[in-house]
Design a protein around this motif. Structure first.
Motif, short mmCIF file in Angstrom:
data_model
loop_
_atom_site.label_atom_id
_atom_site.label_comp_id
_atom_site.label_asym_id
_atom_site.label_seq_id
_atom_site.Cartn_x
_atom_site.Cartn_y
_atom_site.Cartn_z
N UNK A 1 37.54 37.47 36.68
CA UNK A 1 38.18 36.76 35.58
C UNK A 1 38.70 35.41 36.08
N UNK A 2 38.25 34.35 35.46
CA UNK A 2 38.66 33.01 35.87
C UNK A 2 39.98 32.67 35.21
N UNK A 3 40.97 32.29 36.03
CA UNK A 3 42.25 31.88 35.44
C UNK A 3 42.30 30.37 35.31
N UNK A 4 41.59 29.68 36.18
CA UNK A 4 41.58 28.21 36.09
C UNK A 4 40.14 27.73 36.10
N UNK A 5 39.79 26.99 35.06
CA UNK A 5 38.41 26.59 34.83
C UNK A 5 37.74 25.88 36.02
N UNK A 6 38.44 24.99 36.74
CA UNK A 6 37.74 24.29 37.83
C UNK A 6 37.14 25.24 38.85
N UNK B 1 41.21 30.79 45.27
CA UNK B 1 42.10 31.93 45.56
C UNK B 1 41.69 33.09 44.67
N UNK B 2 41.53 34.26 45.28
CA UNK B 2 41.05 35.42 44.51
C UNK B 2 42.06 36.54 44.63
N UNK B 3 42.63 36.99 43.51
CA UNK B 3 43.62 38.07 43.57
C UNK B 3 42.97 39.36 43.11
N UNK C 1 41.11 33.18 40.49
CA UNK C 1 40.28 34.24 39.96
C UNK C 1 40.97 35.58 40.18
N UNK C 2 40.82 36.48 39.23
CA UNK C 2 41.32 37.84 39.42
C UNK C 2 40.12 38.79 39.34
N UNK C 3 40.00 39.66 40.34
CA UNK C 3 38.90 40.62 40.35
C UNK C 3 39.34 41.89 39.63
N UNK C 4 38.67 42.22 38.55
CA UNK C 4 39.07 43.38 37.77
C UNK C 4 38.91 44.67 38.56
N UNK C 5 37.94 44.72 39.47
CA UNK C 5 37.65 45.97 40.16
C UNK C 5 37.96 45.87 41.66
#
Ligand code: ATP
Length: 888
Positions: free
Chosen positions: A313-318, A639-641, A656-660
């Motif tokens: 899931x992208x939190x910030x478009x860039x 950054x990926x959470x 980005x947030x990884x759902x899984x």
């Protein structure tokens, strides 16, 4: 129950009194009571930012320099009495605005839906159990558990607090985190001094606590001062800004060029000034890439949707763009590269090793009888434990490793319910910084006992003695070091356990109590298998020229063994946090560049590692989950959470947030990121030369003084027809087959790469040459100029269709079965264009408006053959030059 508004002074009253007023207990509400309260009090949410009204969004489509320019052109045409031209220009503007409006609207609602996917959850006690519920479902009286990294979900009167620090800047502006406790403070205390309260929206920066909800939704402190928490993320990125700036420069250039050509046509070629003006207006309108910014926004939004479908899931478009350029991914181990489904595989004590059978959390059917020391160790694992294992479903609520400890204890015949009756009086929660957890119990027949579990070397450092069947002995360091290394080499995660009798009456434990005088009980090894999809994803990264590094809090031996199983490197190089600290700054970047596995690291190390990798020109993606990972997530290019085990603080810092929580999803996102970048390049590489070809044709006619091969209104027609059709479809292109078989693009490489620039010039010139050839060939047959112009318009449109097929594959030939078949959007767009052109050519009304003429079947065949030949030529050119322009 008291109305929550009467609890405004909850901070000045003892917790027990507040609980009574709330008609609640420290063990939480029942789910039926919670449901009843929810219908009474409404959801715990603040009204979001109002969406922009549709009419404003539509008007915003016109607020653009390119559109002003076009409207000015329409005005000029109308003033000169060229109503058809004015009408067609207006139609172009309106079609563009509607396409932009609809597509951006879709993009915005898709992004909002995606944002909802990462809506925060809260841990609450319901029916005496700890469960996760959506934040909106909290009600007054609920008992909520909070820990470092959480956003406080509602206003809470704290019932317990352990080293609890809360950052209340959002409410009080105070940047230093406030220490929280449970004792009441004086009535009338300022918001920042209400120690026993944790307010909704503030961030827990350290420690743990629990509290009863005193207010929800708009009745919370934050709800009273602000209803605008959810800022709307602007739909823009550096790339989009770059493109807008480019489009403006281009418009200016088109304007100046048009003015020059106008002057030239009137003064040297004897054009009537109004004819000349119409010609240059059409020219400029044809040249202006008015649809480009909207198409690129759409391309990005589609990328975001595709990534969400692949659990990123992208939190910030860039980030969509940056992802495609990623050259190094630094990943956590536990849960990201491994499954985080733990099973205790062995129990090691001074008396020997017991092997535990059966994978997963279901303890049934794998009973074993441990020797007494091992049994004591398993009991410690069961008590020094915050997880719950649901009997029957065997699902873990809490830390999977602790869940595994419950299962192992049950296999050894210990009953969690009976054992946990030994009252827990206090606890020092686990923290990645100190790497252990301790609890204080009132053990039947033993009095006060402290139990500790944690990283084995950390626990051993606090022990002088070890437990064995023969009683306690001096700690045998060599024996344990060997056992730890042995377990780690199997890829098992190692945990150590210790115990200490405490004086009667002890009710609290602190760090000094744990630091010394412990008796070591032994170790457990946890099997946490690598995710099979991570193995495949790492191999894919290697093919794609992307380096993968593992940064873990785990032991070096375990990490290296897992790295080997994952295929991270044939012989993974490892450095521990301690090693890193010993490396001088001058050699740090080199050492980091050579290392694949970083073990026993702390969040500060992560930050240094990202910086070191970036200093060598890498585009770094970094994962994180804890509150202390925020700085490195911010520092990383991407950054990926973790969506499941990540804290709210990490998610907020990440792009980005990884759902899984799955490594493979990162690689899928990189794949989509590369596709987005390709598609944007395709959009540009198609739009500019097709505009350029039309314009050059007209410019040549004026410069060389022959009749215009297309009338102004015909140029405008082509623009109108293509804007919402061919101009849009490249945004929807699927990935090219080889996207993950090439190296990452160079960071900072612009969109107008040498190959694209070359393409724009070459294709513009080819289109012009073909149009002029068709024009003169038709005239040469003695046919009317209107027929010749109709031929030119049809030829140009057909060329643009075939060029679309060529550009759909930048990195390989378009002559494949899939390439020739096209996609739904491609075929749909072509169908519209074909119908439009047939109408343009054969409908009498169109013949009148556009001065077009019906063509013969033979004309049609000639035009299509020309289109096919142009595709062949451009395919050969692509094949020959692809290697020459390797930099892309
Ligand atoms: P990664 O960073 O890859 O997720 P990790 O989960 O091992 O790895 P941490 O959560 O920082 O990283 O844990 C570090 C170490 O602390 C673990 O290796 C383990 O020894 C110890 N540890 C982890 N969880 C607990 C716990 N609940 N109780 C006691 N000790 C723990």
């Amino acid at each position: 129950m008291t109305n929550p508004s009467d609890l405004a002074d909850a901070y000045a009253r003892p917790a027990s009194e507040v609980l009574t007023a709330l008609d609640a207990t420290a063990t939480g509400l029942s789910s039926s009571e919670a449901a009843a309260r929810l219908s009474r009090h409404g959801p715990n949410s603040l009204p979001g930012a109002k969406p922009r009204p549709a009419i404003l969004r539509l008007l915003a489509q016109f607020n653009n320099a390119l559109i002003y320019f076009m409207l000015a052109g329409a005005g000029a045409a109308a003033a000169l009495g060229h109503y058809v031209d004015a009408g067609v220009i207006l139609a172009v503007v309106i079609v563009n605005a509607i396409v932009g409006f609809l597509q951006e609207g879709k993009a915005e609602s898709a992004l909002n839906a995606i944002r909802d996917m990462i809506a925060p959850q809260a841990s609450v006690l319901r029916d005496g159990r700890r469960i996760s519920v959506g934040m909106a479902d909290l009600v007054p009286g609920d008992v909520v558990l909070i820990e470092a990294g959480d956003r406080v979900p509602a206003d809470l009167r704290l019932i317990s607090a352990r080293n609890l620090l809360v950052d209340e800047a959002i409410l009080t502006g105070e940047s230093v985190a406030s220490t929280k406790g449970v004792d009441p403070v004086a009535a009338g205390a300022a918001l920042g001094d209400r120690r026993p309260m944790a307010f909704s929206g503030t961030l827990v920066s350290a420690g743990q606590g629990s509290g009863a909800v005193t207010a929800t939704g708009t009745r919370t402190q934050i709800g009273r001062i602000s209803t605008l928490l959810h800022e709307v993320e602007p739909l823009t990125t550096p790339l989009l800004r770059q493109i807008n700036a480019f489009a403006h420069r281009f418009t200016l250039l088109a304007f100046v060029g048009a003015a020059l050509i106008f002057a030239f046509a009137v003064s040297l070629r004897g054009y009537a000034w109004d004819d000349a003006l119409m010609a240059v207006v059409a020219l400029a309108v044809g040249l202006v890439p008015e649809g480009l910014p909207a198409v690129i926004t759409i391309t990005l939004a589609i990328g975001v949707q595709r990534m969400a479908a692949r659990r990123a899931v992208i939190r910030r478009l860039p980030a969509v763009e940056t992802l495609g350029a990623t050259s190094i991914i630094c990943s956590d181990k536990t849960g990201t590269l491994t499954r985080n489904e733990m099973t205790v595989g062995r129990v090691v004590t001074a008396d020997g090793v017991s092997v535990v059978q059966g994978a997963g959390y279901d303890p049934t059917g794998h009973d074993f009888t441990p020797e007494p020391t091992a049994r004591g160790l398993l009991r410690a694992g069961l008590l020094c434990n915050d997880a719950e294992l649901n009997p029957g479903t065997w699902k873990v609520e809490g830390d999977p490793m602790e869940g595994a400890l419950i299962a192992a204890a049950m296999k050894a015949g210990l009953d969690p319910a009976t054992e946990r009756a030994a009252r827990r009086l206090d606890a020092i929660p686990f923290d990645a910084q100190h790497r252990f957890m301790a609890t204080l119990h009132d053990m039947p027949g033993q009095g006060r006992v402290m139990l500790v579990k944690g990283a084995p070397e950390r626990i051993m450092a606090m022990c002088a003695r070890q437990a064995s069947e023969a009683g306690t002995q001096v700690l045998d360091h060599t024996y344990w070091s060997d056992r730890i290394a042995e377990t780690g080499r199997e890829g098992e995660r190692v945990l150590g356990y210790a115990t200490k009798p405490m004086p009667d009456g002890t009710t609290r434990i602190d760090f000094p109590d744990v630091e010394s005088g412990l008796t070591f009980l032994g170790l457990t090894g946890f099997i946490d298998p690598p995710r099979p999809e991570a193995v495949a994803a790492i191999a894919e990264c290697h093919r794609a020229g992307i380096d993968v590094r593992m940064i873990t809090g785990d032991h070096a031996e375990t990490a290296t063994a897992i790295a080997r199983q994952l295929g991270l490197a044939p012989d993974p190089q490892v450095l521990t946090g301690k090693d890193l600290d010993a490396i001088p700054d001058s050699g740090f970047a080199d050492a980091v560049a050579r290392t694949q596995v970083f073990a026993r690291t702390s969040p500060e190390h992560k930050l240094r590692i990202v910086r070191a990798l970036q200093s060598r020109g890498n585009v770094v993606a970094m994962t994180g989950d804890g509150v202390n990972d925020a700085p490195s997530l911010k520092q990383a290019d991407v950054g990926i959470a973790m969506g499941i085990k990540g804290t709210e603080a990490a998610k907020e810092a990440a792009e980005i947030v990884l759902m899984d929580d799955n490594f493979a999803s990162i690689v899928a996102a990189v794949h989509e990121g590369r596709t987005v970048h390709d598609n944007i390049r395709k959009v540009i590489a198609w739009t500019l030369p097709t505009n350029g070809g039309e314009a050059l044709t007209v410019i040549m006619a004026i410069l060389l003084n022959f009749a215009l091969p297309m009338t102004p209104v015909q140029i405008l027609w082509v623009n109108l027809l293509l804007a919402a059709t061919l101009g849009l479809v490249l945004a929807f292109e699927p990935s090219e087959p080889g996207v993950m078989a090439r190296r990452p693009r160079k960071s900072g490489a612009g969109l107008l790469t040498p190959f694209t620039v070359w393409r724009i010039i070459l294709v513009s010139v080819i289109f012009m040459a073909i149009s002029l050839a068709v024009f003169f060939w038709t005239l040469g047959q003695g046919r009317d100029i209107e027929v010749a112009r109709t031929m030119v318009v049809n030829t140009l449109v057909v060329l643009e269709i075939f060029y679309l097929f060529n550009i759909r594959y930048l990195h390989m030939t378009s002559f494949t079965l899939t390439g020739v078949k096209g996609t739904g959007p491609v075929l749909g767009a072509i169908a519209v264009v074909v119908v439009g052109q047939l109408a343009f050519t054969y409908l009498p009304v169109m013949n009148r408006i556009f001065e077009s003429r019906p063509l013969t079947l033979l004309d049609g065949i000639v035009i299509i053959v020309i289109g096919v030949l142009s595709l062949v030529v451009l395919e050969i050119e692509k094949h020959l030059l692809r290697d020459r322009f390797r930099e892309e």
